[in-house]
Design an enzyme around this catalytic site. Structure first.
Site, PDB file in Angstrom:
ATOM      1  CB  SER A 267      -0.906  -0.221   1.230  1.00 19.62           C
ATOM      2  OG  SER A 267      -2.200   0.829   1.155  1.00 19.62           O
ATOM      3  CG  HIS A 408      -5.786  -2.338   0.401  1.00 24.07           C
ATOM      4  ND1 HIS A 408      -5.107  -2.086  -0.616  1.00 24.07           N
ATOM      5  CD2 HIS A 408      -5.376  -1.885   0.876  1.00 24.07           C
ATOM      6  CE1 HIS A 408      -4.085  -1.068  -0.155  1.00 24.07           C
ATOM      7  NE2 HIS A 408      -4.274  -1.178   1.109  1.00 24.07           N
TER       8      HIS A 408
END
Ligand code: GTR
Length: 427
Positions: A267, A408
């Site tokens: 990320s 994610h």
């Protein structure tokens, strides 16, 4: 509570909350992703076209690095000098005897005010040779990565999180191991790799004013800059600097094969590992896990997070110039396939997740695809395919890519791909 009027909400929210509030409004329709013209990866500033690896390495690569410094992440100030290392503890029977765990404090003699960062290094026992290594920063600190209860609890500032048991911006005993699913230490070590990690907040706390207590503020000539100028470093550059200092240490540790060290991040820390691997050619392999906007995703594609949202929510991550491209991406002299190409000719792997549409998985693939011509200059193949592959099917030659089932996160499946890729290239 009565919902706040939209305008007022937009004025108050920053950071995570603002980004989250924007997620449902983003474009996720491929037919609306827009048509765009990418800047010329191989066209030098003087208009000539790069035709050889040597020309790339000598001329175009430095030009692109300078563009990223000026327009996206900012440059590290000169004169920080070399770090100092102090080994605080060595545990030879870590993880039930499978590993040796060292804790090393990395400080900067040129800036004694900075407390430094605590590196946690696990090396596999019984390998009889220096171990290739994965190095990356964590979101929660060493005590969150490891489940070993004798790892000291970080005392640094942490982003608020009920779920992670952060109280008054500090970790608590209950925070231990909360990131361990993203760092499957035993699985990695059993394949003969070392793991080197530190808390990103040791370098700079991740909030808009965090620089004041981080390395950027402590090393800024005025003591505390009131306004960061275009081209000056943002937090991503500071964190990437930290990754290179970790590698400085690893080069001095006989248990590690620092010539085979991958830089990995998820990320915002995936954006960071891309930038670290781009600048520091000692990293033999760069890994981007779900790095999204400002990472592997093409900025000119209107899909998921946008430059406008990211520069508004997280202004401190980038240099001041970057916000000028919000809604004006076509004016930016780079797009993110340039960043991927800066890894060439070293291997790089981009991992996406199918439910992580905010990060634009297809845009992450395309930056790999469009970086491929640079690898070809070196006689190598990049992605080797022009279409994003099916879910859970890794592709690629020197540029690996996969899109995993799920959201994610960093999963064992991702690590499988990264380790297999490393083994393939380092055999
Ligand atoms: C989000 C941000 C993304 C990504 C993510 C993360 O809020 O919009 O760009 O960096 O945070 O780091 O978890």
């Amino acid at each position: 509570m009565r919902p706040l009027p939209i305008l007022l909400t937009a004025m108050i929210l920053t950071g995570e909350d603002f980004a989250e509030a924007q997620q449902s409004k983003a474009n996720y329709d491929e037919s609306l992703a827009g048509s765009y013209t990418l800047p010329g990866l191989l066209t030098r500033a003087d208009g000539s076209v790069v035709k050889t690896a040597e020309d790339w390495q000598k001329h175009r690569r430095p030009e692109i690095l300078a563009l990223y410094q000026q327009h996206v992440y900012g440059r590290v100030p000169e004169g920080l000098g070399a770090p100092a290392f102090s080994v605080k503890s060595v545990k030879t029977d870590a993880l039930g005897g499978k590993a040796t765990r060292k804790l090393i404090q990395i400080t900067l003699p040129s800036c004694p005010a900075w407390e430094g960062m605590e590196l946690m290094l696990y090396t596999p026992n019984g390998l009889n040779r220096p171990a290739p290594c994965f190095a990356g920063l964590s979101f929660g600190g060493n005590h969150a990565v490891s489940t070993e209860t004798d790892v000291p609890l970080s005392t640094r500032w942490m982003r608020p999180s009920k779920e992670k048991h952060i109280v008054d911006n500090r970790a608590t005993e209950a925070s231990r191991g909360n990131e361990s699913s993203r760092w499957p230490l035993e699985m990695i070590l059993s394949r003969g790799f070392a793991v080197a990690t530190a808390y990103y907040g040791d370098i700079e706390p991740d909030h808009a004013e965090g620089w004041k207590d981080g390395l950027r503020g402590l090393t800024s000539p005025a003591g505390a800059a009131t306004r960061w100028k275009e081209g000056e470093w943002g937090a991503i550059s500071a964190w990437a600097w930290g990754l290179s200092r970790i590698l400085d240490y690893l080069e001095n540790d006989r248990d590690v094969d620092a010539k085979h060290c991958a830089v990995i991040g998820h990320s915002r820390l995936g954006k960071t590992s891309l930038w670290a691997g781009a600048q520091d050619e000692r990293f033999a392999f760069t890994i981007s896990n779900n790095s999204g906007e400002g990472g592997a995703a093409l900025m000119r594609r209107n899909f998921g997070e946008t430059t406008a949202v990211i520069t508004r929510a997280f202004p401190h991550w980038f240099t001041a110039t970057y916000k000028n491209y919000a809604g004006n991406e076509a004016a930016c002299p780079v797009d993110q396939h340039f960043l991927v190409a800066l890894a060439a000719p070293r291997p790089i792997h981009i991992g996406s997740a199918v439910e992580d549409q905010w990060a634009d998985p297809k845009g992450e693939f395309l930056s790999g695809y469009h970086a491929s011509p640079v690898y070809e200059l070196f006689g190598k193949l990049g992605t080797g395919v022009s279409e994003q592959p099916a879910i859970d099917t890794a592709v690629g030659h020197s540029i690996g890519y996969h899109v995993r089932t799920g959201g994610h996160d960093v999963k064992d499946y991702d690590w499988e791909q990264y380790m297999t890729f490393a083994e393939k290239h380092w055999r």
